[in-house]
Design a protein around this motif. Structure first.
Motif, PDB file in Angstrom:
ATOM      1  N   LYS A  57      44.916   4.217  42.703  1.00  0.00           N
ATOM      2  CA  LYS A  57      44.075   5.483  42.889  1.00  0.00           C
ATOM      3  C   LYS A  57      43.243   5.703  41.709  1.00  0.00           C
ATOM      4  CE  LYS A  57      47.393   8.421  45.273  1.00  0.00           C
ATOM      5  NZ  LYS A  57      48.334   9.587  45.206  1.00  0.00           N
ATOM      6  N   THR A  58      43.548   5.321  40.573  1.00  0.00           N
ATOM      7  CA  THR A  58      43.011   5.091  39.160  1.00  0.00           C
ATOM      8  C   THR A  58      41.674   4.031  39.474  1.00  0.00           C
ATOM      9  OG1 THR A  58      44.547   5.590  37.760  1.00  0.00           O
ATOM     10  CG2 THR A  58      42.947   4.763  36.728  1.00  0.00           C
ATOM     11  N   ASN A  71      39.283   5.576  41.810  1.00  0.00           N
ATOM     12  CA  ASN A  71      38.439   6.826  40.992  1.00  0.00           C
ATOM     13  C   ASN A  71      37.503   6.283  40.158  1.00  0.00           C
ATOM     14  OD1 ASN A  71      39.854   8.901  42.579  1.00  0.00           O
ATOM     15  ND2 ASN A  71      41.265   9.030  40.994  1.00  0.00           N
ATOM     16  N   ASN A  72      37.775   5.379  39.540  1.00  0.00           N
ATOM     17  CA  ASN A  72      36.978   4.811  38.350  1.00  0.00           C
ATOM     18  C   ASN A  72      35.751   4.199  39.183  1.00  0.00           C
ATOM     19  OD1 ASN A  72      38.657   5.409  36.211  1.00  0.00           O
ATOM     20  ND2 ASN A  72      39.305   3.440  35.982  1.00  0.00           N
ATOM     21  N   GLU A  78      34.681   4.829  42.309  1.00  0.00           N
ATOM     22  CA  GLU A  78      33.967   5.917  42.828  1.00  0.00           C
ATOM     23  C   GLU A  78      33.190   6.652  41.895  1.00  0.00           C
ATOM     24  OE1 GLU A  78      34.643   9.951  45.403  1.00  0.00           O
ATOM     25  OE2 GLU A  78      36.363   8.850  44.553  1.00  0.00           O
ATOM     26  N   SER A  79      33.867   6.759  40.641  1.00  0.00           N
ATOM     27  CA  SER A  79      32.966   7.208  39.327  1.00  0.00           C
ATOM     28  C   SER A  79      31.970   6.524  39.001  1.00  0.00           C
ATOM     29  CB  SER A  79      33.783   7.649  38.381  1.00  0.00           C
ATOM     30  OG  SER A  79      33.415   8.197  37.468  1.00  0.00           O
ATOM     31  N   GLN A 126      29.111   6.627  41.914  1.00  0.00           N
ATOM     32  CA  GLN A 126      28.352   7.762  41.631  1.00  0.00           C
ATOM     33  C   GLN A 126      27.489   7.842  40.604  1.00  0.00           C
ATOM     34  OE1 GLN A 126      31.644  10.885  41.471  1.00  0.00           O
ATOM     35  NE2 GLN A 126      31.667  10.818  43.775  1.00  0.00           N
TER      36      GLN A 126
END
Length: 130
Positions: free
Chosen positions: A93-94, A97-98, A100-101, A104
């Protein structure tokens, strides 16, 4: 012929020994011996039965202990595996998320760059430099 004599001798010896044993066993001392032997046999039988029962109980106890240890091991293994799965899931998940971040952030920079180029192009068109 000597085998015949020997066999006859053994027969008579056995017959005499059997008769003597029978006479002795029917005497008072012989009956006492039989009673003592029967009593000892009962005692030994009881001891054997008691020892066998103790061995069975000990074995049963050991088997139950081994089963409990196996169940405990399986439970501990299950807990460890759940923890490892949860840790791996959290790391995944990390990373997502990283990623995806980062995506973005990169998309935002790209939009800003496009806006900046659009603004420059618009200014150039308005100024007539293009």
């Amino acid at each position: 012929m000597s085998n015949q004599r020997r066999n006859n001798g053994l027969f008579w010896l056995g017959l005499v020994a059997g008769a003597a044993a029978g006479y002795w066993l029917n005497s008072d001392k012989g009956r006492k011996f039989q009673q003592d032997t029967a009593d000892r046999a009962k005692v030994y039988g009881s001891q054997i039965k008691e020892n066998s029962q103790q061995q069975i109980e000990q074995l049963s106890s050991n088997v139950n202990k081994w089963i409990e240890q196996g169940q405990s091991y399986a439970s501990d293994l299950q807990t460890v595996m759940k923890d490892k799965i949860n840790t791996a899931s959290a790391k995944a998940k990390t990373v997502v998320n990283n990623t995806e971040s980062s995506f973005q952030k990169g998309a935002r920079k790209a939009k800003e760059a496009v806006r900046g180029q659009k603004k420059q192009l618009k200014n150039s068109v308005e100024n007539g430099t293009v």
